[in-house]
Design an enzyme around this catalytic site. Structure first.
Site, short mmCIF file in Angstrom:
data_model
loop_
_atom_site.label_atom_id
_atom_site.label_comp_id
_atom_site.label_asym_id
_atom_site.label_seq_id
_atom_site.Cartn_x
_atom_site.Cartn_y
_atom_site.Cartn_z
N LYS A 22 0.84 -1.21 0.00
CA LYS A 22 0.00 0.00 0.00
C LYS A 22 0.87 1.26 0.00
O LYS A 22 0.68 2.15 -0.82
CB LYS A 22 -0.89 0.00 1.24
CG LYS A 22 -1.59 1.32 1.50
CD LYS A 22 -2.51 1.27 2.70
CE LYS A 22 -1.90 1.74 4.00
NZ LYS A 22 -1.68 3.20 4.12
N ASN A 23 1.82 1.30 0.92
CA ASN A 23 2.58 2.54 1.10
C ASN A 23 3.60 2.79 0.00
O ASN A 23 4.17 3.88 -0.08
CB ASN A 23 3.27 2.55 2.47
CG ASN A 23 2.27 2.77 3.59
OD1 ASN A 23 1.09 3.01 3.34
ND2 ASN A 23 2.74 2.70 4.83
N CYS A 116 -6.00 8.07 9.04
CA CYS A 116 -6.20 7.50 10.37
C CYS A 116 -6.01 8.57 11.44
O CYS A 116 -5.08 9.38 11.35
CB CYS A 116 -5.21 6.36 10.60
SG CYS A 116 -5.54 4.91 9.58
N ARG A 121 -1.12 15.27 12.99
CA ARG A 121 -0.63 14.97 11.65
C ARG A 121 -0.61 16.19 10.71
O ARG A 121 -1.31 16.24 9.70
CB ARG A 121 -1.42 13.83 11.01
CG ARG A 121 -1.43 12.58 11.83
CD ARG A 121 -2.05 11.40 11.10
NE ARG A 121 -1.12 10.76 10.20
CZ ARG A 121 -1.42 9.70 9.45
NH1 ARG A 121 -2.61 9.20 9.47
NH2 ARG A 121 -0.52 9.17 8.65
N ASP A 305 3.66 1.13 12.28
CA ASP A 305 2.50 0.43 11.70
C ASP A 305 2.39 -1.01 12.20
O ASP A 305 1.33 -1.63 12.07
CB ASP A 305 2.57 0.43 10.17
CG ASP A 305 2.23 1.79 9.59
OD1 ASP A 305 1.81 2.68 10.34
OD2 ASP A 305 2.38 1.96 8.36
N ARG A 397 -9.14 -0.59 3.94
CA ARG A 397 -8.32 0.49 3.36
C ARG A 397 -6.93 -0.03 3.01
O ARG A 397 -6.29 0.48 2.09
CB ARG A 397 -8.15 1.63 4.38
CG ARG A 397 -9.34 2.55 4.45
CD ARG A 397 -9.00 3.76 5.29
NE ARG A 397 -7.75 4.33 4.85
CZ ARG A 397 -6.97 5.11 5.58
NH1 ARG A 397 -7.32 5.42 6.81
NH2 ARG A 397 -5.84 5.59 5.09
C1 UD1 Z 1 3.58 7.14 6.38
C2 UD1 Z 1 2.79 5.87 6.15
C3 UD1 Z 1 2.16 5.40 7.45
C4 UD1 Z 1 3.22 5.28 8.55
C5 UD1 Z 1 4.05 6.55 8.66
C6 UD1 Z 1 5.23 6.41 9.60
C7 UD1 Z 1 2.08 6.05 3.86
C8 UD1 Z 1 0.96 6.25 2.91
N1 UD1 Z 1 1.77 6.12 5.16
O1 UD1 Z 1 2.66 8.12 6.80
O2 UD1 Z 1 1.55 4.13 7.22
O3 UD1 Z 1 2.58 5.04 9.77
O4 UD1 Z 1 4.59 6.90 7.37
O5 UD1 Z 1 6.03 5.36 9.22
O6 UD1 Z 1 3.20 5.82 3.48
N2 UD1 Z 1 4.78 15.11 10.61
C9 UD1 Z 1 4.80 16.47 10.86
N3 UD1 Z 1 4.73 17.32 9.79
C10 UD1 Z 1 4.65 16.86 8.49
C11 UD1 Z 1 4.63 15.48 8.26
C12 UD1 Z 1 4.70 14.62 9.33
O7 UD1 Z 1 4.88 16.89 11.99
O8 UD1 Z 1 4.59 17.70 7.58
C13 UD1 Z 1 4.82 14.16 11.73
C14 UD1 Z 1 3.53 13.34 11.84
O9 UD1 Z 1 2.50 14.04 12.52
C15 UD1 Z 1 3.99 12.10 12.57
C16 UD1 Z 1 5.43 11.93 12.05
O10 UD1 Z 1 5.82 13.19 11.51
O11 UD1 Z 1 4.00 12.34 13.95
C17 UD1 Z 1 5.57 10.84 11.00
O12 UD1 Z 1 4.77 11.15 9.90
P1 UD1 Z 1 5.18 10.73 8.42
O13 UD1 Z 1 6.48 10.01 8.42
O14 UD1 Z 1 5.03 11.92 7.55
O15 UD1 Z 1 4.04 9.68 8.07
P2 UD1 Z 1 3.08 9.66 6.81
O16 UD1 Z 1 3.84 9.96 5.57
O17 UD1 Z 1 1.84 10.43 7.11
#
Ligand code: UD1
Length: 417
Positions: A22-23, A116, A121, A305, A397
């Site tokens: 998925k990711n 989720c 986030r 995850d 999902r």
């Molecule tokens: C991706 C994965 C998700 C996984 C996560 C962490 C996909 C589609 N989803 O989510 O399954 O759980 O990586 O391995 O690939 N953050 C900020 N600002 C930002 C972006 C992120 O503060 O602009 C914070 C988030 O709130 C969170 C942390 O960084 O606490 C990690 O987020 P991130 O690595 O961006 O995860 P996703 O890309 O949303």
């Protein structure tokens, strides 16, 4: 889509095929927007989030057809640069269309993404990355507007190795004029898969899998055929399911090399896990022995995850396991629901202590997010008697045909009528 009924208490035995990731599939589908062309994406999972990404491509003006596990995507006719709110709300990964739209058209408009409920986030790192390339970014009343007709080279030093921000930065950088360096980049295997896809398209990227990526923008791009990597988290989930229920399962196409922290915990707790040419083999013959402390961390640390499915695997273990969550501030939504099975879990801030219970009792529970749904299914599979897990749309999902796959392993599991 509503609920899943499980009669638990049986070991799992047999073979299950691991679907495409998925990711990895989600950013790769978004990346097809970067260059108008035709693409064949093999090994795409049949899950709601992939259907949502395809709906976004179609909404933008592209065409998507599906044959088996392959998607055929034509992005040549894309003309819209706005992703509508009803699709943005359906998943967090919808924000991954920002980089490709901006890179191709010089502007993009999206509303804040859903996904989720794991904490606040924000998308600040995504926006700071494209702003560093010269895009003018505004965020007003939940709408993100980016305008950057001529993105330029720069150095982006991410405050946190965000997976999504690294992916958005990579995709926008592939179209910029100059060289972009991304420091403190995330190194998840799914990012390496995106990089391999972008490289196949013609993008010039160095440093994949390390914390520093260098993209020489502006290379001519083309449509390609590509096979998406197997799903790490589906693999972790079936490993945890077998560990918790007992049994012997071959995860076809399962790749243990990118799941070392999960395999290490399960192995030290009594599971026999081996990589075979055709996939990952797991055998669990006795109650797991729980001990020690797990801390979620960016790759190659213990993946957030896998936290909920792993917790579910240890509900009947001997001993205690502590789990600290460091990636998301609110990722223990499964705990109150797991308690309904008779689980013994104490929560204190970002730390959960799981003490194994001798037996789990069946329960009626409701999933609040994707991996929480998986954890509840795993608990229900271990509890003798009939359990009902509602909120199953969360599961669909991210898991391809879970009812069929668990049934093939001998579980009694069916969707509620
Ligand atoms: C991706 C994965 C998700 C996984 C996560 C962490 C996909 C589609 N989803 O989510 O399954 O759980 O990586 O391995 O690939 N953050 C900020 N600002 C930002 C972006 C992120 O503060 O602009 C914070 C988030 O709130 C969170 C942390 O960084 O606490 C990690 O987020 P991130 O690595 O961006 O995860 P996703 O890309 O949303």
């Amino acid at each position: 889509m509503g609920a899943i009924i499980i009669n638990g208490g049986r070991p799992l035995r047999g073979t299950v095929e691991i679907s495409g990731s998925k990711n990895a599939a989600l950013p790769i589908i978004a990346a097809t927007v970067l260059h108008g062309g035709t693409y064949e994406l093999r090994n795409c999972p049949d899950i709601a989030d992939v259907r949502c990404a395809c709906a976004i491509v179609e909404e933008l003006g592209g065409h998507v057809t599906k044959a088996g596990q392959s998607l055929y995507i034509d992005t040549g006719q894309i003309f819209r640069k706005t992703v509508p709110e009803h699709l943005m709300k359906r998943m967090r990964a919808s924000v991954l269309f920002l980089g490709p739209l901006l890179g191709r058209f010089g502007s993009a408009e999206l509303t804040l993404p859903g996904g989720c409920p794991l904490g606040c986030r924000p998308v600040d790192l995504h926006l700071e990355a494209v702003a560093a390339m010269g895009a003018a970014v505004t965020l007003r009343e939940g709408t993100i507007c980016c305008h950057g007709p001529r993105l330029h080279g720069c150095c982006i030093d991410l405050r946190f190795p965000s997976v999504g921000a690294t992916e958005n930065a990579l995709m926008a950088a592939a179209a910029c004029h100059g060289t972009v360096t991304i420091k403190n980049a995330a190194g998840e295997p799914e990012i390496c898969d995106l990089i391999a896809f972008l490289q196949a398209m013609g993008a010039q990227i160095r440093g994949g899998g390390t914390s520093e990526l260098t993209i020489t923008g502006g290379a001519p791009l083309r449509g390609v055929s590509y096979t998406v990597m197997p799903d790490r988290m589906e693999t972790a989930t079936y490993l945890c399911a077998t560990a918790g229920c007992g049994g012997e399962v071959l995860l076809l196409d399962g790749d243990g090399s990118c799941l070392e922290p999960v395999i290490e915990v399960l192995t030290r707790s009594g599971c026999d896990i081996r990589q075979r040419p055709e996939g990952l083999y797991v055998k669990s013959t006795e109650r797991l022995r729980a001990s020690g402390h797990i801390e979620t961390a960016p790759y190659p640390g213990f993946p957030t995850d896998a936290q909920a499915p792993l917790m579910a695997a240890f509900l009947r273990a001997k001993g205690a396991l502590e789990i600290s969550e460091h990636i998301f501030e609110d990722r223990f939504g499964h705990v109150p629901q797991l308690l309904r099975f008779g689980a013994r879990i104490e929560l204190a801030g970002n730390c959960a202590r799981v003490r194994g219970a001798d037996v789990l009792r069946p329960a009626r529970v409701e999933a609040c997010d994707l991996r929480a749904a998986a954890a509840l299914i795993l608990a229900a599979l271990q509890a003798e008697g009939e359990s009902v897990v509602s909120g199953a749309h969360h599961l669909y999902r991210g898991y391809d045909d879970p009812v069929r796959k668990f049934t093939a392993l001998g579980a009694s599991i069916r969707p509620a009528r």
